[in-house]
Design a protein around this motif. Structure first.
Motif, PDB file in Angstrom:
ATOM      1  N   GLY A   1       0.716   3.384  -2.997  1.00 29.97           N
ATOM      2  CA  GLY A   1      -0.151   4.958  -2.593  1.00 29.97           C
ATOM      3  C   GLY A   1       0.853   6.101  -3.003  1.00 29.97           C
ATOM      4  O   GLY A   1       0.273   7.287  -3.042  1.00 29.97           O
TER       5      GLY A   1
ATOM      6  N   LEU B   1      -8.029   2.455  -0.892  1.00 32.82           N
ATOM      7  CA  LEU B   1      -6.837   1.792  -2.072  1.00 32.82           C
ATOM      8  C   LEU B   1      -6.918   0.525  -1.952  1.00 32.82           C
ATOM      9  O   LEU B   1      -6.624   0.018  -3.095  1.00 32.82           O
TER      10      LEU B   1
ATOM     11  N   GLN C   1       0.786  -1.117   0.071  1.00 39.30           N
ATOM     12  CA  GLN C   1      -0.024  -0.048   0.108  1.00 39.30           C
ATOM     13  C   GLN C   1       0.852   1.074  -0.018  1.00 39.30           C
ATOM     14  O   GLN C   1       0.521   2.310  -0.690  1.00 39.30           O
ATOM     15  N   THR C   2       1.917   1.061   0.789  1.00 38.07           N
ATOM     16  CA  THR C   2       2.715   2.355   0.775  1.00 38.07           C
ATOM     17  C   THR C   2       3.453   2.610  -0.555  1.00 38.07           C
ATOM     18  O   THR C   2       3.582   4.048  -1.048  1.00 38.07           O
TER      19      THR C   2
ATOM     20  N   PRO D   1      -7.035   3.431   3.455  1.00 40.14           N
ATOM     21  CA  PRO D   1      -6.777   1.968   3.048  1.00 40.14           C
ATOM     22  C   PRO D   1      -8.249   1.130   2.545  1.00 40.14           C
ATOM     23  O   PRO D   1      -8.148   0.492   1.727  1.00 40.14           O
TER      24      PRO D   1
ATOM     25  N   GLY E   1       1.582   5.845   2.160  1.00 40.60           N
ATOM     26  CA  GLY E   1       1.306   6.004   0.687  1.00 40.60           C
ATOM     27  C   GLY E   1       0.001   7.214   0.981  1.00 40.60           C
ATOM     28  O   GLY E   1      -0.706   6.987  -0.177  1.00 40.60           O
TER      29      GLY E   1
ATOM     30  N   SER F   1      -2.563   7.070   2.256  1.00 43.77           N
ATOM     31  CA  SER F   1      -3.658   6.228   1.862  1.00 43.77           C
ATOM     32  C   SER F   1      -4.914   6.001   2.702  1.00 43.77           C
ATOM     33  O   SER F   1      -4.840   6.356   4.190  1.00 43.77           O
TER      34      SER F   1
ATOM     35  N   ASN G   1      -1.511   8.363  -4.924  1.00 47.12           N
ATOM     36  CA  ASN G   1      -1.916   9.035  -4.287  1.00 47.12           C
ATOM     37  C   ASN G   1      -1.452  10.525  -3.883  1.00 47.12           C
ATOM     38  O   ASN G   1      -1.763  11.509  -3.972  1.00 47.12           O
TER      39      ASN G   1
END
Length: 366
Positions: A177, A320, A173-174, A317, A313, A315, A181
């Motif tokens: 993102g 995303l 995700q990091t 969660p 990120g 994010s 993002n």
């Protein structure tokens, strides 16, 4: 209380040891999750190296909801979920849609206890053990968490897929993102990525999915650079080369529109920024030690280049992660290429392989 097996770190020199521990019953606003698998992140390993008291770490869990407190809405026993970072849900940052900037992020994720200071874990002899790491402590058979940590996945998700989804809650995700993002990369643009670990390679996959036509990846590890090429990188550069910067500039037509720095090394930060074209933006994802300083060429930055720090990120969660899962199922985000599975009784081996770089993203199957 729930009696369970957990990977406990008591002494950094002894590493992680499987022990029987006791986990509190869920309070009214808490959820008990039976973990199927959990990823190992370098944040876990960094905290373990500095620990001075017993702790259960882990913050990339995936599993099935076992029990819910009386005040919990939105999830129920039997739901399949991914666990992500903790946030308060009430501060101006959370309410403004940036939970990764939560005013209480550090105590909720790093303090080893609930927000009110109470512990969730005890050893067999009754001694306190720090838990609640990122609001989950998922290096265990069960995790006690908040509904805000949870990202439901489709109920028909097969267990073999659920096993690899935990890293979407943090590392993957990091990286993704940061691209989607934080930098909001444009289709047809160019990007440089420094660091070809799980975060950097996730940034590569996200950049390609977003339509970047040029992505150059820099790292020290030849095997990881080879994988980056297999995943779609248009160029790879070994940062030990004396002309690494020149290679990156050449690969991006004179400089990149974007850079993602994932290693936290000061030299890599300088490389990422120097590889930008005029008007380019560098996202700093990797963190150095507290107090670490970076040195930049003022003239380079002063000619219109920008630098932004990125946490998780940037994010949400619950937004995303389902998007990344849909991309994966469509064959456009093959993060499974980064994952190696280990049985729970080989936990320390998974840690050692992560440290040595043999494994990009270790996932321990509970």
């Amino acid at each position: 209380m729930t009696l369970m097996t957990a990977a406990v770190v008591r002494d950094p020199d002894r590493g992680f040891e499987l022990e029987q521990v006791r986990l509190d019953a869920p309070r009214a606003d808490e959820v008990l999750v039976r973990l199927v698998a959990t990823g190992i992140c370098h944040t876990d390993l960094g905290v373990a190296r500095g620990t001075s008291s017993p702790r259960v770490l882990g913050h990339e869990g995936a599993g099935v909801v076992e029990r819910v407190g009386s005040a919990v809405d939105g999830v129920k026993p039997g739901d399949k979920v991914i666990l992500s970072f903790a946030c308060c849900g009430e501060c101006d940052k959370c309410l403004g849609g940036t939970p990764a900037h939560c005013r209480h992020f550090i105590p909720l994720n790093m303090a080893g206890a609930r927000h009110d200071g109470s512990l969730t874990l005890n050893g067999e002899a009754g001694e306190p053990i720090a838990g609640s790491f990122f609001g989950q402590s998922s290096f265990a058979q069960y995790a006690l968490t908040s509904p805000r940590n949870l990202v439901p996945v489709p109920q028909d998700t097969p267990e073999e897929l659920l096993r690899i989804l935990g890293p979407l809650g943090c590392g993957i995700q990091t990286g993704a993102g940061a691209v989607l993002n934080s930098l909001r990369v444009r289709a047809g643009s160019s990007m440089v990525i420094t660091g070809a670990g799980s975060v950097g390679l996730s940034a590569l996959l996200a950049g390609l999915a977003a339509g970047c036509t040029t992505v150059a990846v820099a790292d020290l590890n030849p095997d990881r650079l080879a994988l980056a090429r297999e995943l779609g990188a248009t160029a790879t550069v070994n940062v030990s080369d004396a002309d690494a910067l020149d290679q990156l500039r050449a690969a991006t037509g004179g400089g990149a529109d974007y850079a993602v720095e994932t290693s936290g090394a000061a030299a890599a930060v300088r490389l990422a920024v120097d590889a930008l074209d005029v008007g380019g933006v560098a996202g700093l994802v990797g963190l150095g030690r507290p107090g670490a300083e970076i040195v930049l060429d003022h003239a380079t930055v002063g000619f219109g280049r920008s630098i932004v720090g990125i946490v998780e990120g940037d994010s949400v969660p619950q937004t995303l992660i389902p998007a990344l899962l849909r991309l994966h199922l469509a064959g456009r985000f093959p993060f499974d290429r980064l994952v190696t599975l280990y049985p729970f009784d080989q936990f320390q081996q998974a840690v050692e392989d992560s440290i040595s770089g043999t494994t990009i993203k270790a996932v321990v199957v509970l």
